[in-house]
Design an enzyme around this catalytic site. Sequence first.
Site, PDB file in Angstrom:
ATOM      1  N   GLU A  61       0.825  -1.223   0.000  1.00 37.37           N
ATOM      2  CA  GLU A  61       0.000   0.000   0.000  1.00 37.37           C
ATOM      3  C   GLU A  61       0.855   1.268   0.000  1.00 37.37           C
ATOM      4  O   GLU A  61       0.525   2.255  -0.647  1.00 37.37           O
ATOM      5  CB  GLU A  61      -0.909  -0.024   1.241  1.00 37.37           C
ATOM      6  CG  GLU A  61      -2.051   0.960   1.181  1.00 37.37           C
ATOM      7  CD  GLU A  61      -3.020   0.755   2.336  1.00 37.37           C
ATOM      8  OE1 GLU A  61      -3.589  -0.348   2.460  1.00 37.37           O
ATOM      9  OE2 GLU A  61      -3.181   1.697   3.138  1.00 37.37           O
ATOM     10  N   ASP A  62       1.952   1.256   0.720  1.00 37.20           N
ATOM     11  CA  ASP A  62       2.679   2.505   0.982  1.00 37.20           C
ATOM     12  C   ASP A  62       4.115   2.565   0.462  1.00 37.20           C
ATOM     13  O   ASP A  62       4.803   3.562   0.696  1.00 37.20           O
ATOM     14  CB  ASP A  62       2.706   2.777   2.497  1.00 37.20           C
ATOM     15  CG  ASP A  62       1.325   3.032   3.078  1.00 37.20           C
ATOM     16  OD1 ASP A  62       0.447   3.465   2.307  1.00 37.20           O
ATOM     17  OD2 ASP A  62       1.119   2.800   4.277  1.00 37.20           O
TER      18      ASP A  62
END
Length: 174
Positions: A61-62
């Site tokens: 996600e990051d």
Amino acid sequence: MELFMKCLQFAADKHRNQRRKDTSGTPYINHPINVATILSTEAHVQDMTVLMAALLHDTVEDTDATFEDIENLFGPEVCSIVREVTDDKTLPKGVRKDLQITNAANSTRRAKLVKLADKLDNLRDLEKTLPCGWTEERRDEYFKWAKKVVDNLRGTNEHLERQLDNTFRTRGLL
Ligand SMILES: Nc1nc2c(ncn2[C@@H]2O[C@H](COP(=O)(O)OP(=O)(O)O)[C@@H](OP(=O)(O)OP(=O)(O)O)[C@H]2O)c(=O)[nH]1
Ligand SMILES: [Mn+2]
């Protein structure tokens, strides 16, 4: 254990340039470490696949990590849990937040464990300090939204749910 340490090293490397949103600039990796530690020491989870997924849960996600990286390095079981707890960042924020509420109910038990510990750590951080740029109102809204997600994750782990309920009670949500 060897694979677990490799997860920790991989996550630390991927998150190496990220900081939490708090004013003291806590290294981001503290959060995945906290999530795995909550699962191990508070929820008494011994399933290494879940603990590895906890360390990796925000990497796709990051960071530039991909599901392919995770599957190749740590196998399809870990990868499928990470996939379940990863938001699609190409979607608008409101849609993503609504999807977390609806997807929570349809998750596997292993993904639910990671989600519960993730929310618990984020809520504990929010109780301690307001992230940079956040208003009190935004914190209140996060608590209300998190309660809706958690309500769809219930029946998974009594220790985690009791701790989460304590934070909701403190905010007057229970
Ligand atoms: N409480 C708190 N959160 C912080 C801090 N620094 C970074 N975060 C991250 O911010 C996310 C929550 O902020 P939002 O504004 O709602 O979400 P967004 O970053 O995805 O847009 C969480 O992501 P997440 O782990 O992917 O979880 P979630 O968005 O699924 O809850 C959390 O890990 C901090 O200092 N305190
Ligand atoms: Mn997280």
